[in-house]
Design a protein around this motif. Structure first.
Motif, PDB file in Angstrom:
ATOM      1  N   ALA A 113      63.852  28.552 -74.942  1.00 21.56           N
ATOM      2  CA  ALA A 113      64.661  29.546 -74.939  1.00 21.56           C
ATOM      3  C   ALA A 113      64.717  30.935 -75.083  1.00 21.56           C
ATOM      4  O   ALA A 113      64.695  31.857 -74.271  1.00 21.56           O
ATOM      5  N   VAL A 114      62.729  31.265 -75.453  1.00 21.84           N
ATOM      6  CA  VAL A 114      62.348  32.205 -75.380  1.00 21.84           C
ATOM      7  C   VAL A 114      62.001  32.284 -73.541  1.00 21.84           C
ATOM      8  O   VAL A 114      62.519  33.818 -73.104  1.00 21.84           O
ATOM      9  N   LEU A 115      61.865  31.754 -72.585  1.00 20.32           N
ATOM     10  CA  LEU A 115      61.728  31.575 -71.407  1.00 20.32           C
ATOM     11  C   LEU A 115      63.128  32.069 -70.865  1.00 20.32           C
ATOM     12  O   LEU A 115      64.167  33.166 -69.845  1.00 20.32           O
ATOM     13  N   ASP A 116      64.374  31.251 -70.990  1.00 17.62           N
ATOM     14  CA  ASP A 116      65.361  31.740 -70.892  1.00 17.62           C
ATOM     15  C   ASP A 116      65.937  32.956 -71.477  1.00 17.62           C
ATOM     16  O   ASP A 116      66.885  34.098 -70.042  1.00 17.62           O
ATOM     17  N   ALA A 117      65.655  33.184 -72.550  1.00 18.16           N
ATOM     18  CA  ALA A 117      65.733  34.985 -72.800  1.00 18.16           C
ATOM     19  C   ALA A 117      65.503  35.805 -71.829  1.00 18.16           C
ATOM     20  O   ALA A 117      65.967  37.276 -71.983  1.00 18.16           O
ATOM     21  N   LEU A 118      63.871  35.522 -71.625  1.00 19.64           N
ATOM     22  CA  LEU A 118      63.891  36.443 -70.819  1.00 19.64           C
ATOM     23  C   LEU A 118      63.820  36.985 -69.155  1.00 19.64           C
ATOM     24  O   LEU A 118      63.301  37.549 -68.697  1.00 19.64           O
ATOM     25  N   ALA A 119      64.430  35.428 -68.986  1.00 23.91           N
ATOM     26  CA  ALA A 119      64.302  35.614 -67.167  1.00 23.91           C
ATOM     27  C   ALA A 119      66.132  36.580 -67.357  1.00 23.91           C
ATOM     28  O   ALA A 119      65.873  36.967 -66.379  1.00 23.91           O
ATOM     29  N   ASP A 120      66.999  37.025 -68.357  1.00 23.94           N
ATOM     30  CA  ASP A 120      67.847  37.445 -67.669  1.00 23.94           C
ATOM     31  C   ASP A 120      66.968  38.974 -68.465  1.00 23.94           C
ATOM     32  O   ASP A 120      67.707  39.849 -67.908  1.00 23.94           O
ATOM     33  N   ASP A 156      68.392  37.139 -57.872  1.00 28.02           N
ATOM     34  CA  ASP A 156      69.589  37.001 -57.575  1.00 28.02           C
ATOM     35  C   ASP A 156      70.150  35.770 -56.699  1.00 28.02           C
ATOM     36  O   ASP A 156      71.001  35.558 -56.066  1.00 28.02           O
ATOM     37  N   SER A 157      69.477  34.670 -57.081  1.00 31.41           N
ATOM     38  CA  SER A 157      70.095  33.575 -57.063  1.00 31.41           C
ATOM     39  C   SER A 157      70.740  32.310 -57.880  1.00 31.41           C
ATOM     40  O   SER A 157      70.761  33.094 -59.063  1.00 31.41           O
ATOM     41  N   GLU A 158      71.289  32.070 -57.223  1.00 28.86           N
ATOM     42  CA  GLU A 158      73.009  31.069 -58.885  1.00 28.86           C
ATOM     43  C   GLU A 158      72.462  29.759 -58.878  1.00 28.86           C
ATOM     44  O   GLU A 158      71.204  29.220 -58.050  1.00 28.86           O
ATOM     45  N   GLU A 159      73.204  29.711 -60.055  1.00 23.92           N
ATOM     46  CA  GLU A 159      72.172  28.010 -60.767  1.00 23.92           C
ATOM     47  C   GLU A 159      72.722  27.168 -59.451  1.00 23.92           C
ATOM     48  O   GLU A 159      73.787  27.300 -59.667  1.00 23.92           O
ATOM     49  N   GLU A 160      71.740  26.554 -59.402  1.00 24.82           N
ATOM     50  CA  GLU A 160      72.196  25.351 -58.424  1.00 24.82           C
ATOM     51  C   GLU A 160      72.277  23.229 -58.988  1.00 24.82           C
ATOM     52  O   GLU A 160      72.315  23.657 -60.534  1.00 24.82           O
ATOM     53  N   GLU A 161      73.226  23.269 -58.864  1.00 25.32           N
ATOM     54  CA  GLU A 161      73.959  21.931 -59.131  1.00 25.32           C
ATOM     55  C   GLU A 161      73.152  20.541 -59.218  1.00 25.32           C
ATOM     56  O   GLU A 161      72.159  20.820 -58.131  1.00 25.32           O
ATOM     57  N   PRO A 162      72.130  19.987 -60.487  1.00 25.44           N
ATOM     58  CA  PRO A 162      71.001  19.581 -60.329  1.00 25.44           C
ATOM     59  C   PRO A 162      71.686  18.057 -59.448  1.00 25.44           C
ATOM     60  O   PRO A 162      72.718  17.855 -59.087  1.00 25.44           O
ATOM     61  N   ASP A 163      70.860  17.824 -58.111  1.00 24.11           N
ATOM     62  CA  ASP A 163      71.322  15.894 -57.422  1.00 24.11           C
ATOM     63  C   ASP A 163      71.136  15.397 -58.495  1.00 24.11           C
ATOM     64  O   ASP A 163      70.410  15.120 -59.174  1.00 24.11           O
ATOM     65  N   ILE A 164      71.293  14.100 -57.772  1.00 23.20           N
ATOM     66  CA  ILE A 164      71.026  12.845 -58.312  1.00 23.20           C
ATOM     67  C   ILE A 164      69.557  12.852 -58.194  1.00 23.20           C
ATOM     68  O   ILE A 164      69.245  11.885 -59.223  1.00 23.20           O
ATOM     69  N   PHE A 165      68.917  13.031 -57.445  1.00 19.68           N
ATOM     70  CA  PHE A 165      67.103  12.847 -57.411  1.00 19.68           C
ATOM     71  C   PHE A 165      66.908  13.582 -59.126  1.00 19.68           C
ATOM     72  O   PHE A 165      66.306  13.170 -59.964  1.00 19.68           O
ATOM     73  N   MET A 203      70.915  33.834 -65.955  1.00 20.15           N
ATOM     74  CA  MET A 203      69.509  33.078 -65.397  1.00 20.15           C
ATOM     75  C   MET A 203      68.541  32.526 -66.498  1.00 20.15           C
ATOM     76  O   MET A 203      69.046  32.251 -67.592  1.00 20.15           O
ATOM     77  N   ARG A 204      67.780  31.012 -65.542  1.00 15.55           N
ATOM     78  CA  ARG A 204      67.223  30.882 -66.622  1.00 15.55           C
ATOM     79  C   ARG A 204      65.812  30.662 -66.319  1.00 15.55           C
ATOM     80  O   ARG A 204      65.072  30.777 -65.057  1.00 15.55           O
ATOM     81  N   ALA A 205      65.370  29.698 -66.929  1.00 14.50           N
ATOM     82  CA  ALA A 205      64.036  28.967 -66.449  1.00 14.50           C
ATOM     83  C   ALA A 205      64.212  28.069 -65.755  1.00 14.50           C
ATOM     84  O   ALA A 205      64.668  27.428 -65.601  1.00 14.50           O
ATOM     85  N   LYS A 206      62.922  28.736 -64.670  1.00 14.33           N
ATOM     86  CA  LYS A 206      62.621  26.962 -63.307  1.00 14.33           C
ATOM     87  C   LYS A 206      62.852  25.592 -64.246  1.00 14.33           C
ATOM     88  O   LYS A 206      62.372  25.134 -65.636  1.00 14.33           O
ATOM     89  N   PRO A 207      63.439  25.160 -63.406  1.00 10.51           N
ATOM     90  CA  PRO A 207      63.839  23.009 -64.445  1.00 10.51           C
ATOM     91  C   PRO A 207      62.185  22.307 -64.346  1.00 10.51           C
ATOM     92  O   PRO A 207      62.289  21.803 -65.308  1.00 10.51           O
ATOM     93  N   GLU A 208      60.441  22.718 -63.487  1.00 16.77           N
ATOM     94  CA  GLU A 208      59.295  22.291 -64.083  1.00 16.77           C
ATOM     95  C   GLU A 208      59.422  22.423 -65.916  1.00 16.77           C
ATOM     96  O   GLU A 208      58.000  22.566 -65.802  1.00 16.77           O
ATOM     97  N   HIS A 209      60.153  24.009 -66.068  1.00 23.39           N
ATOM     98  CA  HIS A 209      59.090  24.590 -67.480  1.00 23.39           C
ATOM     99  C   HIS A 209      60.730  23.976 -68.054  1.00 23.39           C
ATOM    100  O   HIS A 209      60.368  24.095 -69.373  1.00 23.39           O
ATOM    101  N   ARG A 210      61.533  23.473 -68.157  1.00 25.39           N
ATOM    102  CA  ARG A 210      62.693  22.938 -68.832  1.00 25.39           C
ATOM    103  C   ARG A 210      62.205  21.557 -70.047  1.00 25.39           C
ATOM    104  O   ARG A 210      62.663  21.407 -71.053  1.00 25.39           O
ATOM    105  N   VAL A 240      60.453  32.407 -64.216  1.00 19.27           N
ATOM    106  CA  VAL A 240      62.062  32.334 -63.995  1.00 19.27           C
ATOM    107  C   VAL A 240      62.104  32.090 -61.956  1.00 19.27           C
ATOM    108  O   VAL A 240      61.406  32.236 -61.624  1.00 19.27           O
ATOM    109  N   GLY A 241      62.967  31.470 -62.153  1.00 21.12           N
ATOM    110  CA  GLY A 241      63.558  31.757 -60.446  1.00 21.12           C
ATOM    111  C   GLY A 241      64.077  33.320 -60.276  1.00 21.12           C
ATOM    112  O   GLY A 241      64.102  33.787 -61.190  1.00 21.12           O
ATOM    113  N   PRO A 242      65.161  33.472 -58.659  1.00 20.01           N
ATOM    114  CA  PRO A 242      64.650  34.539 -58.495  1.00 20.01           C
ATOM    115  C   PRO A 242      65.615  35.420 -58.869  1.00 20.01           C
ATOM    116  O   PRO A 242      67.155  34.864 -59.276  1.00 20.01           O
TER     117      PRO A 242
END
Length: 98
Positions: A16-23, A80-89, A1-8, A76-78
């Motif tokens: 790094a803090v958000l990523d650690a807390l997401a887990d 149980d969601s799997e990380e999505e592959e970023p689309d072209i946009f 789990m990772r931080a949502k893309p809008e916070h990256r 952070v994301g839901p």
């Protein structure tokens, strides 16, 4: 789990803090636990925690006579969601300076 893309696009320590807390979104982490997951000195970590708290992305709670940091659901994301592959946009947006 990772931080949502809008916070990256935040400071690297904040991400790094958000990523650690997401887990550990349910039980949270102490500052010492965060320090072991985020490779920064305590002053830099404290500054990042202050910024995240000011922006409403984390909160601190007392639990069993210790303070734990918890991520806000908006940060952070839901669970149980799997990380999505970023689309072209997403890839174009990441490369262009907006």
């Amino acid at each position: 789990m990772r931080a949502k893309p809008e916070h990256r696009d935040r400071d690297g320590t904040e991400v790094a803090v958000l990523d650690a807390l997401a887990d550990r979104r349910e039980e949270g982490m102490t500052v010492f636990e965060l320090r072991s997951h985020v490779d920064e000195d305590i002053d830099t970590l404290e500054e990042a925690l202050g910024e995240l708290k000011d922006d409403g992305l984390i909160e601190a709670r007392e639990s069993d006579n210790r303070t734990v940091i918890l991520p806000d659901e908006a940060a952070v994301g839901p669970a149980d969601s799997e990380e999505e592959e970023p689309d072209i946009f997403d890839r174009i947006r990441d490369r262009l300076p907006f």
